[in-house]
Scaffold this motif. Structure first.
Motif, mmCIF file in Angstrom:
data_model
loop_
_atom_site.group_PDB
_atom_site.id
_atom_site.type_symbol
_atom_site.label_atom_id
_atom_site.label_comp_id
_atom_site.label_asym_id
_atom_site.label_seq_id
_atom_site.Cartn_x
_atom_site.Cartn_y
_atom_site.Cartn_z
ATOM 1 N N LEU B 223 -12.656 41.326 -15.226
ATOM 2 C CA LEU B 223 -11.600 42.141 -14.634
ATOM 3 C C LEU B 223 -10.228 41.500 -14.876
ATOM 4 C CD1 LEU B 223 -11.974 44.722 -12.982
ATOM 5 C CD2 LEU B 223 -11.678 43.354 -10.924
ATOM 6 N N ALA B 224 -10.205 40.168 -14.896
ATOM 7 C CA ALA B 224 -8.938 39.449 -15.010
ATOM 8 C C ALA B 224 -8.571 39.143 -16.455
ATOM 9 C CB ALA B 224 -9.012 38.145 -14.221
ATOM 10 N N ARG B 226 -7.127 40.726 -18.835
ATOM 11 C CA ARG B 226 -5.760 41.049 -19.237
ATOM 12 C C ARG B 226 -4.752 40.103 -18.596
ATOM 13 N NH1 ARG B 226 -4.508 45.863 -17.369
ATOM 14 N NH2 ARG B 226 -6.616 46.652 -17.248
ATOM 15 N N HIS B 227 -5.032 39.732 -17.343
ATOM 16 C CA HIS B 227 -4.145 38.789 -16.661
ATOM 17 C C HIS B 227 -4.164 37.430 -17.350
ATOM 18 C CE1 HIS B 227 -4.780 42.005 -13.854
ATOM 19 N NE2 HIS B 227 -3.829 41.535 -13.074
ATOM 20 N N ASN B 229 -4.774 36.900 -20.486
ATOM 21 C CA ASN B 229 -3.992 37.048 -21.719
ATOM 22 C C ASN B 229 -2.514 36.833 -21.454
ATOM 23 O OD1 ASN B 229 -5.956 37.511 -23.600
ATOM 24 N ND2 ASN B 229 -5.889 39.738 -23.424
ATOM 25 N N ILE B 230 -2.027 37.423 -20.357
ATOM 26 C CA ILE B 230 -0.607 37.322 -20.042
ATOM 27 C C ILE B 230 -0.259 35.885 -19.648
ATOM 28 C CG2 ILE B 230 1.216 38.133 -18.486
ATOM 29 C CD1 ILE B 230 0.363 40.268 -20.445
ATOM 30 N N GLN B 232 -1.449 33.230 -20.753
ATOM 31 C CA GLN B 232 -1.356 32.389 -21.954
ATOM 32 C C GLN B 232 0.040 32.392 -22.564
ATOM 33 O OE1 GLN B 232 -5.071 32.010 -24.600
ATOM 34 N NE2 GLN B 232 -4.903 34.180 -24.184
ATOM 35 N N LEU B 233 0.845 33.391 -22.212
ATOM 36 C CA LEU B 233 2.196 33.462 -22.761
ATOM 37 C C LEU B 233 3.146 32.489 -22.067
ATOM 38 C CD1 LEU B 233 2.554 37.353 -22.958
ATOM 39 C CD2 LEU B 233 1.946 35.796 -24.790
ATOM 40 N N ARG B 239 5.816 36.069 -15.735
ATOM 41 C CA ARG B 239 6.537 36.603 -14.570
ATOM 42 C C ARG B 239 7.398 37.780 -14.988
ATOM 43 N NH1 ARG B 239 7.686 31.150 -12.910
ATOM 44 N NH2 ARG B 239 6.077 30.586 -11.421
ATOM 45 N N LEU B 241 6.836 39.825 -17.175
ATOM 46 C CA LEU B 241 5.996 40.994 -17.425
ATOM 47 C C LEU B 241 5.372 41.535 -16.140
ATOM 48 C CD1 LEU B 241 4.305 39.895 -20.751
ATOM 49 C CD2 LEU B 241 5.816 41.845 -20.441
ATOM 50 N N GLY B 242 5.752 40.944 -15.007
ATOM 51 C CA GLY B 242 5.307 41.498 -13.737
ATOM 52 C C GLY B 242 4.049 40.851 -13.176
ATOM 53 N N LEU B 243 3.641 39.716 -13.720
ATOM 54 C CA LEU B 243 2.442 39.048 -13.211
ATOM 55 C C LEU B 243 2.833 38.090 -12.086
ATOM 56 C CD1 LEU B 243 -0.665 38.570 -13.808
ATOM 57 C CD2 LEU B 243 0.078 36.530 -14.994
ATOM 58 N N THR B 248 -2.200 34.767 -9.057
ATOM 59 C CA THR B 248 -3.254 34.895 -10.058
ATOM 60 C C THR B 248 -3.898 33.543 -10.328
ATOM 61 O OG1 THR B 248 -1.876 36.571 -11.064
ATOM 62 C CG2 THR B 248 -3.752 35.826 -12.343
ATOM 63 N N LEU B 251 -6.149 32.505 -7.336
ATOM 64 C CA LEU B 251 -7.368 33.309 -7.276
ATOM 65 C C LEU B 251 -8.337 32.909 -8.390
ATOM 66 C CD1 LEU B 251 -8.536 35.800 -5.773
ATOM 67 C CD2 LEU B 251 -7.720 37.165 -7.687
#
Lengths: 260, 342
Positions: B223-224, B226-227, B229-230, B232-233, B239, B241-243, B248, B251
Motif C-alpha cells: 500500500l505504501a 508509492r509513498h 518511491n516519493i 527516495q527523492l 514534502r 510533493l505533499g508527503l 510516513t 509509520l
C-alpha cells in the motif's frame, strides 16, 4: 490569489536568517528574488512553500494561513523546485514527472488515471522533455534534467511555482530555455512564479517584479527597471556596474568592479 | 540497468513502458524460484519424498511416516523459512527507502541487538524457560527499536540520527551479548546457533506466529509503495510533493520493525536477508517500489528456502545453521551482481 509573507522570522541553529520580513508575491506575475549569497533567499522560498515549519510570522496563500493547509492540499496549489534535487539512478523522466501527480493520489485511491496521464503529457510538452521521456534522469544533461524536474513540478498543476536558482550550472542556451518556459507558463496558464535568480540581467529581462533580499529582509520591491539600478547594485552587492541598452532596447547591467 | 533506447511513442501509457514488461517477467521468475524453493525444501532431507507422494499426501491419499514427516516437520519448516525470508526482505527494502541509506537493514533499528540480547538472556540465564525465547525476543526487538527512535527524536526524525543512535544502541546491547557469552561459556552452544540464525525444529506454532505479520506487513508495505518511491527523492522534494515525511517515516519504521522482529524472534539473528536481498532485487528490477517490494519478498522466500534445504542436506547428518549457508553462498552472488551492474 497571492502569496504573502508577513513579519517572517527564521533562525537556524541560533543564527538569525530572516527577521521581520514582509513581502507579497502578486498573482499571475514572475517575481525574481535577488540578493547576496547567504541572505536567506532559499530559506524564504522554502518557508513560503511550507517546507520549513520552524518560523514565526505568517505565510498566506490566497489569504489562508499555510499552517492550516494540509501538505497534500498545499502541493496541489504550490510546487517548489529546490536546488540540487536527486533521484534514484534508474528513474526515468516519465516516472519523475508522474511523481508530480502524487498529491492527487492517496493511500487507497489510485487517483484519476486519465487526468494524471493528461497532466503528465502536458507538463512534458510544455518543458519539451517528451523526446527523452523514457531516458533515465541521470543520463540527461544539466539543462535537460532541470527541465525534467520542472515538468514534475508542473505536473502538480499548481497555481504557484517556486524555483530556487533554476538556471544555476546551466549553459546560456539552457538558461534562456528555462526562462522561456517560465514565461510561457505564466502567460499561457496565468501561473504565479517566484524564482531566486543570481543573474541580474535575467531578472531584468524575465521578471515582472523584483524583490531584493539582504540583511534578513526584503528591502525593496517593484518593477525591474526601478529596482535594479546602478545604486542598488552598489548598495546590496558592493559592485560598481555600468548600464547599457542592448539591440532589443532593453537595459543590461554589466558589473565592472567591486567597491569597498 | 539496461539503458532504454530513446524513442517516442505518442499517447503511450506509463504503465506499458518497455521496461515494465521486463520487470513483470522478472517478478514471474522470482515467483517461480520461490515456489521451486518451497517444493524442493519439502522434498529433500534425510528422507527424500518424491513429488507424487507429496501430492498424494495433500490429496489425503497417503498416510504413514512420510505423511508424518511432511506435515509435522518439512511443511511447517518450509513455511517458516519462506515467511521469515519475506518478512526480513520487506523490512530491509522499506528501511532502505526511509533511511535513504543503502546499508539500512533491520540491524540499524536495533531489531537484531534487541532480540539477540533478550534471546540470549533467556537461553543462558533461564534455560528452563526456553519456550519463552520467541515472545521475549520479540519484546526485546521492539523495545530496542523504540529506544532508538526515542533517542533519535529531536524536532522530528532524521535518518542520520536514527542510524547513529542505532549504532550506539546496538554496540551497547552487543556488549551485553558478549558479556553473557563469556560468563556462561559452558552453555554457549545454543546461543551461538541463535546468533547466526537457524531453522531447525521450527514448526507450526512458529508459522502461526509469523503469518499475521507477513500478511499485515506485506499489505501495508505494498500500500505504501508509492509513498516509498516519493521518500527516495529526499525529504525536501517529498514534502513539496505533499508527503507528510515524518508521519510516513514513523509509520513505516513501525511496519519494518514488526516484520523484522517477528522473523528474528523465531529464527534468531538472520542478518543477511534484510540487507542483501533488497539490494539484489533492486539491482535486478530497479528502484520502483511497486515492483521492488514484491520482488524482495519473493526473492527473500526463495533465498531462505533454498539455503535452508542446502543447510539441511549438504553435510547430512550434520545440519548447518541457515545463516551460515546464506552468507557463504549469497555474498559472492551479490558481489557478482554488483560488479556486473556498476
Amino acid at each position: 490569489m497571492a502569496l504573502t509573507v508577513e513579519k517572517l522570522g527564521v533562525s537556524i541553529a541560533h543564527k538569525v536568517i530572516l527577521h521581520d520580513l514582509s513581502v507579497k508575491f502578486p498573482s499571475g506575475k514572475r517575481t525574481a528574488v535577488i540578493g547576496p549569497n547567504g541572505a536567506g533567499k532559499s530559506t524564504l522560498l522554502r518557508t513560503a512553500a511550507g517546507l520549513n515549519s520552524n518560523y514565526c510570522g505568517t505565510v498566506r496563500l490566497g489569504g489562508t494561513d499555510i499552517r492550516t493547509i494540509s501538505r497534500r492540499a498545499m502541493a496541489k496549489k504550490l510546487a517548489i523546485l529546490p536546488q540540487g534535487a536527486t533521484v534514484p539512478a534508474d528513474t526515468t523522466v516519465r516516472q519523475l514527472v508522474d511523481y508530480g501527480r502524487f498529491p492527487y493520489r492517496s493511500w487507497f485511491r489510485p487517483g484519476n488515471a486519465q487526468k494524471d496521464r493528461e497532466a503528465v503529457e502536458w507538463a512534458m510538452g510544455v518543458t519539451k522533455v517528451e523526446q527523452f521521456a523514457n531516458r533515465q534522469v541521470q543520463t540527461l544533461s544539466g539543462g535537460e534534467r532541470q527541465r525534467a524536474f520542472l515538468a514534475m513540478a508542473l505536473a502538480q498543476q499548481p497555481e504557484f511555482l517556486l524555483l530556487d536558482e533554476p538556471t544555476t550550472y546551466l549553459d546560456i542556451a539552457h538558461q534562456l530555455e528555462v526562462m522561456e518556459i517560465v514565461t510561457h507558463i505564466k502567460e499561457q496558464y496565468g501561473m504565479t512564479v517566484v524564482m531566486v535568480l543570481h543573474d541580474i540581467n535575467h531578472a531584468l529581462q524575465y521578471a515582472d517584479e523584483i524583490a531584493v533580499l539582504t540583511d534578513h529582509k526584503v528591502i525593496a520591491q517593484g518593477a525591474p527597471r526601478d529596482i535594479l539600478t546602478v545604486d542598488m547594485l552598489a548598495k546590496v552587492f558592493h559592485v560598481k556596474a555600468d548600464i547599457f541598452t542592448n539591440s532589443q532596447g532593453a537595459a543590461v547591467l554589466s558589473p565592472v568592479e567591486l567597491v569597498r | 540497468m539496461k539503458k532504454t533506447t530513446e524513442q517516442k511513442l505518442p499517447g503511450r501509457r506509463p504503465e506499458t513502458d518497455c521496461s515494465s514488461k521486463r520487470r513483470i517477467s522478472l517478478l514471474v521468475i522470482f515467483a517461480v524460484l520461490a515456489c521451486l524453493g518451497g517444493i524442493i525444501s519439502v522434498m529433500k532431507g534425510s528422507v527424500a519424498i518424491p513429488l507424487e507422494e507429496i501430492l498424494a499426501v495433500f490429496r489425503g491419499e497417503s498416510i504413514g511416516t512420510h505423511q508424518q514427516i511432511l506435515m509435522n516437520i518439512r511443511l511447517p519448516r518450509t513455511l517458516v523459512a519462506a515467511l521469515v525470508g519475506i518478512n526480513l526482505a520487506l523490512s530491509g527494502a522499506i528501511l532502505q527507502a526511509i533511511m535513504k541509506n543503502p546499508l539500512a537493514d533491520p540491524h540499524i533499528i536495533g531489531i537484531s541487538s534487541g532480540a539477540g540480547l533478550a534471546g540470549i538472556v533467556v537461553m543462558l540465564l533461564l534455560p528452563e524457560y526456553s519456550w519463552l525465547i520467541t515472545p521475549v525476543a520479540f519484546v526485546g526487538a521492539m523495545g530496542a527499536a523504540m529506544l532508538i527512535y526515542i533517542l533519535a527524536w529531536k524536532n522530528g526524525i532524521r535518518p542520520i540520527r536514527i542510524i547513529l543512535a542505532g549504532v550506539a544502541v546496538s554496540a551497547f546491547f552487543g556488549a551485553g551479548i558478549s558479556a553473557m557469552m563469556i560468563f556462561y561459556s559452558d552453555r554457549v552452544h545454543s546461543a551461538l546457533m541463535w546468533m547466526v540464525g537457524g531453522l531447525s525444529a521450527r514448526s507450526w506454532p512458529h508459522v502461526e506466529l509469523l503469518w499475521p505479520y507477513t500478511l499485515a506487513g506485506g499489505f501495508l508495505a505494498i500500500l505504501a509503495a508509492r509513498h516509498l518511491n516519493i521518500l527516495q527523492l529526499g525529504d525536501e522534494l517529498a514534502r513539496g510533493l505533499g508527503l507528510s515525511v515524518e508521519k510516513t517515516r514513523l509509520l513505516l519504521t513501525a511496519v519494518a520493525a514488526l516484520l523484522a522482529a517477528s522473523a528474528v524472534s523465531v529464527v534468531g539473528l538472520l542478518g543477511f536477508v534484510g540487507l542483501i536481498v533488497p539490494h539484489a532485487a533492486r539491482l535486478l528490477i530497479g528502484s520502483d517500489y511497486r515492483y521492488l517490494l514484491p520482488a524482495s519478498a519473493l526473492l527473500g522466500a526463495a533465498v531462505v528456502t533454498f539455503s535452508d534445504t542446502f543447510a539441511r542436506t549438504a553435510f547430512a547428518p550434520v545440519e548447518l545453521p541457515v545463516g551460515i549457508i546464506m552468507a557463504v553462498l549469497g555474498a559472492p552472488f551479490f558481489l557478482f551482481l554488483l560488479r556486473k551492474e556498476l
